[in-house]
Motif scaffolding. Sequence first.
Motif, PDB file in Angstrom:
ATOM      1  N   GLU A   1       9.519 -19.088  39.814  1.00  0.00           N
ATOM      2  CA  GLU A   1      11.007 -19.496  39.822  1.00  0.00           C
ATOM      3  C   GLU A   1      10.900 -20.746  39.089  1.00  0.00           C
ATOM      4  O   GLU A   1      10.066 -21.812  39.395  1.00  0.00           O
ATOM      5  N   ILE A   2      11.732 -20.889  38.168  1.00  0.00           N
ATOM      6  CA  ILE A   2      11.536 -22.459  37.251  1.00  0.00           C
ATOM      7  C   ILE A   2      13.103 -22.903  37.216  1.00  0.00           C
ATOM      8  O   ILE A   2      13.828 -22.254  37.020  1.00  0.00           O
ATOM      9  N   THR A   3      12.745 -24.158  37.928  1.00  0.00           N
ATOM     10  CA  THR A   3      14.396 -24.666  38.011  1.00  0.00           C
ATOM     11  C   THR A   3      14.188 -26.152  36.957  1.00  0.00           C
ATOM     12  O   THR A   3      13.127 -26.608  36.765  1.00  0.00           O
ATOM     13  N   MET A   4      15.310 -26.470  36.457  1.00  0.00           N
ATOM     14  CA  MET A   4      15.250 -27.840  35.483  1.00  0.00           C
ATOM     15  C   MET A   4      16.403 -28.697  36.025  1.00  0.00           C
ATOM     16  O   MET A   4      17.471 -28.292  36.576  1.00  0.00           O
ATOM     17  N   GLU A   5      15.981 -30.158  36.129  1.00  0.00           N
ATOM     18  CA  GLU A   5      16.994 -31.099  36.447  1.00  0.00           C
ATOM     19  C   GLU A   5      18.019 -31.062  35.531  1.00  0.00           C
ATOM     20  O   GLU A   5      17.692 -30.766  34.144  1.00  0.00           O
ATOM     21  N   ASN A   6      19.058 -31.120  35.809  1.00  0.00           N
ATOM     22  CA  ASN A   6      20.407 -31.034  34.755  1.00  0.00           C
ATOM     23  C   ASN A   6      20.250 -30.073  33.907  1.00  0.00           C
ATOM     24  O   ASN A   6      20.140 -29.965  32.889  1.00  0.00           O
ATOM     25  N   PRO A   7      20.504 -28.757  34.523  1.00  0.00           N
ATOM     26  CA  PRO A   7      20.483 -27.461  33.786  1.00  0.00           C
ATOM     27  C   PRO A   7      21.270 -27.638  32.477  1.00  0.00           C
ATOM     28  O   PRO A   7      22.316 -28.159  32.463  1.00  0.00           O
ATOM     29  N   VAL A   8      20.868 -26.736  31.588  1.00  0.00           N
ATOM     30  CA  VAL A   8      21.483 -26.712  30.423  1.00  0.00           C
ATOM     31  C   VAL A   8      21.973 -25.245  29.880  1.00  0.00           C
ATOM     32  O   VAL A   8      21.487 -24.290  30.246  1.00  0.00           O
ATOM     33  N   GLU A   9      23.361 -25.094  30.147  1.00  0.00           N
ATOM     34  CA  GLU A   9      23.937 -23.563  29.828  1.00  0.00           C
ATOM     35  C   GLU A   9      23.782 -23.266  28.476  1.00  0.00           C
ATOM     36  O   GLU A   9      24.065 -23.797  27.577  1.00  0.00           O
ATOM     37  N   ARG A  10      23.534 -22.032  28.392  1.00  0.00           N
ATOM     38  CA  ARG A  10      23.367 -21.232  27.137  1.00  0.00           C
ATOM     39  C   ARG A  10      24.789 -21.128  26.373  1.00  0.00           C
ATOM     40  O   ARG A  10      24.823 -21.096  25.245  1.00  0.00           O
ATOM     41  N   GLY A  11      25.649 -20.653  27.198  1.00  0.00           N
ATOM     42  CA  GLY A  11      27.039 -20.244  26.758  1.00  0.00           C
ATOM     43  C   GLY A  11      26.619 -19.240  25.706  1.00  0.00           C
ATOM     44  O   GLY A  11      26.220 -18.395  25.693  1.00  0.00           O
ATOM     45  N   ASP A  12      27.489 -19.637  24.459  1.00  0.00           N
ATOM     46  CA  ASP A  12      27.481 -18.440  23.486  1.00  0.00           C
ATOM     47  C   ASP A  12      26.333 -18.804  22.206  1.00  0.00           C
ATOM     48  O   ASP A  12      26.391 -18.164  21.282  1.00  0.00           O
TER      49      ASP A  12
ATOM     50  N   ARG B   1      12.751 -32.983  29.132  1.00  0.00           N
ATOM     51  CA  ARG B   1      13.416 -32.310  30.377  1.00  0.00           C
ATOM     52  C   ARG B   1      12.361 -31.885  31.138  1.00  0.00           C
ATOM     53  O   ARG B   1      11.072 -31.412  30.877  1.00  0.00           O
ATOM     54  N   THR B   2      12.936 -32.206  32.451  1.00  0.00           N
ATOM     55  CA  THR B   2      11.688 -31.762  33.615  1.00  0.00           C
ATOM     56  C   THR B   2      12.025 -30.558  34.077  1.00  0.00           C
ATOM     57  O   THR B   2      13.300 -30.311  34.808  1.00  0.00           O
ATOM     58  N   ILE B   3      10.987 -29.690  34.342  1.00  0.00           N
ATOM     59  CA  ILE B   3      11.148 -28.467  35.180  1.00  0.00           C
ATOM     60  C   ILE B   3      10.214 -28.302  36.187  1.00  0.00           C
ATOM     61  O   ILE B   3       9.105 -29.166  36.409  1.00  0.00           O
ATOM     62  N   SER B   4      10.529 -27.458  37.313  1.00  0.00           N
ATOM     63  CA  SER B   4       9.807 -27.494  38.621  1.00  0.00           C
ATOM     64  C   SER B   4       9.436 -26.153  38.836  1.00  0.00           C
ATOM     65  O   SER B   4      10.480 -25.427  38.500  1.00  0.00           O
ATOM     66  N   VAL B   5       8.198 -25.654  39.211  1.00  0.00           N
ATOM     67  CA  VAL B   5       7.860 -24.450  39.025  1.00  0.00           C
ATOM     68  C   VAL B   5       7.164 -24.033  40.549  1.00  0.00           C
ATOM     69  O   VAL B   5       6.417 -24.743  41.030  1.00  0.00           O
ATOM     70  N   LEU B   6       7.971 -22.924  40.839  1.00  0.00           N
ATOM     71  CA  LEU B   6       7.818 -22.673  42.244  1.00  0.00           C
ATOM     72  C   LEU B   6       7.361 -21.223  42.274  1.00  0.00           C
ATOM     73  O   LEU B   6       7.745 -20.686  41.372  1.00  0.00           O
ATOM     74  N   TYR B   7       6.048 -20.874  43.097  1.00  0.00           N
ATOM     75  CA  TYR B   7       5.647 -19.611  43.351  1.00  0.00           C
ATOM     76  C   TYR B   7       5.898 -18.913  44.629  1.00  0.00           C
ATOM     77  O   TYR B   7       5.323 -19.814  45.367  1.00  0.00           O
ATOM     78  N   ARG B   8       6.385 -18.049  44.870  1.00  0.00           N
ATOM     79  CA  ARG B   8       6.731 -17.389  46.292  1.00  0.00           C
ATOM     80  C   ARG B   8       7.353 -18.617  47.162  1.00  0.00           C
ATOM     81  O   ARG B   8       6.775 -18.991  48.242  1.00  0.00           O
ATOM     82  N   ASP B   9       8.113 -19.516  46.665  1.00  0.00           N
ATOM     83  CA  ASP B   9       8.907 -20.694  47.355  1.00  0.00           C
ATOM     84  C   ASP B   9       8.192 -21.888  47.550  1.00  0.00           C
ATOM     85  O   ASP B   9       8.537 -22.735  48.443  1.00  0.00           O
ATOM     86  N   ARG B  10       6.847 -21.607  46.900  1.00  0.00           N
ATOM     87  CA  ARG B  10       5.903 -22.910  46.974  1.00  0.00           C
ATOM     88  C   ARG B  10       5.998 -23.719  45.796  1.00  0.00           C
ATOM     89  O   ARG B  10       6.048 -23.309  44.573  1.00  0.00           O
ATOM     90  N   GLN B  11       6.200 -24.969  46.028  1.00  0.00           N
ATOM     91  CA  GLN B  11       6.191 -25.812  44.734  1.00  0.00           C
ATOM     92  C   GLN B  11       4.772 -26.082  44.204  1.00  0.00           C
ATOM     93  O   GLN B  11       3.891 -26.466  44.835  1.00  0.00           O
ATOM     94  N   LEU B  12       4.596 -25.578  42.984  1.00  0.00           N
ATOM     95  CA  LEU B  12       3.296 -25.601  42.277  1.00  0.00           C
ATOM     96  C   LEU B  12       3.134 -26.915  41.690  1.00  0.00           C
ATOM     97  O   LEU B  12       2.470 -27.705  41.698  1.00  0.00           O
ATOM     98  N   PHE B  13       4.140 -27.344  40.731  1.00  0.00           N
ATOM     99  CA  PHE B  13       4.012 -28.555  39.899  1.00  0.00           C
ATOM    100  C   PHE B  13       5.140 -28.718  38.926  1.00  0.00           C
ATOM    101  O   PHE B  13       6.164 -27.714  38.879  1.00  0.00           O
TER     102      PHE B  13
END
Length: 251
Positions: free
Chosen positions: A10-21, A36-48
């Motif tokens: 799972e990748i989450t991003m600080e201040n997500p940017v909507e794609r819209g149209d 932009r900073t992303i956080s990468v999680l694997y099976r709910d564990r924070q990787l980097f």
Amino acid sequence: MRTDHVTDLEITMENPVERGDLSFRDYHELLSSEPRTISVLYRDRQLFDITIPPTVFNPVSSRSGQALADMILTGEIPVEGRRFVDLGCGSGLIGLAAAERCAKSVLYTDVNPNIEFLASHPGVRPETDRVVVQSFCESEEKGSADVVVFSLPSRIREEKPDDGTVSAAFMRDLDFIPDMVEKVADVLVPGGSFVFWYGIHPFQVHLFSQFIGLLAGYFDSASLKCLLEYQFDDGYTSTVYSITKKQGAGY
Ligand SMILES: C[S@@+](CC[C@H](N)C(=O)[O-])C[C@H]1O[C@@H](n2cnc3c(N)ncnc32)[C@H](O)[C@@H]1O
């Protein structure tokens, strides 16, 4: 073989940017217009976390980078103890996953000069890993890698996109594939693996066949294995294949 895009990554991003149209291209231009900073999680564990600089492809909504990183983390793409190349590394997501799975070394390499930020990422191991700006590993020693993973730009146009732009992440010209096949074969040791993500657009199956035909010049066709195939409603098909360099093939 995977037949869908389910992933435990799972990748989450600080201040997500909507794609819209926005089109895919405009969305990525926007995503890569500022750090932009992303956080990468694997099976709910924070990787980097990765803070991705401007012009570098952001994998937050990319199925290819996420699927390849997930396949490395599950062991479907074996990397432990192998000399790994993250070709077209962009943010470094795939190589960082390989380091997490104990690849012997990781080469992060891309034509985009802005990947140099990776050299100071805590997941990049100074004693074994390198970050090199170049095209298709052209300055690497021949036979110096055991596995090369590449998520190929999938759209085709006549002119070559500029190297330092996000367009180079999803556009390629007609010389791209022959050049890449030759240079990837060069850097791999005989018996080494090339794993690639290839998007097949409707009515472009012939281009995929030509690509596989070119691979047969350097790789063992009998080793070609489909690891993922998924067709979207619009007829676009994403695939991941692996193929092994011929044992007898020189450099
Ligand atoms: C689809 S993006 C993938 C980025 C990253 N691996 C990921 O999964 O998020 C393709 C990457 O290939 C790089 N690229 C394009 N042409 C290249 C070349 N000739 N040699 C090395 N990298 C190249 C682009 O700059 C871009 O970072």
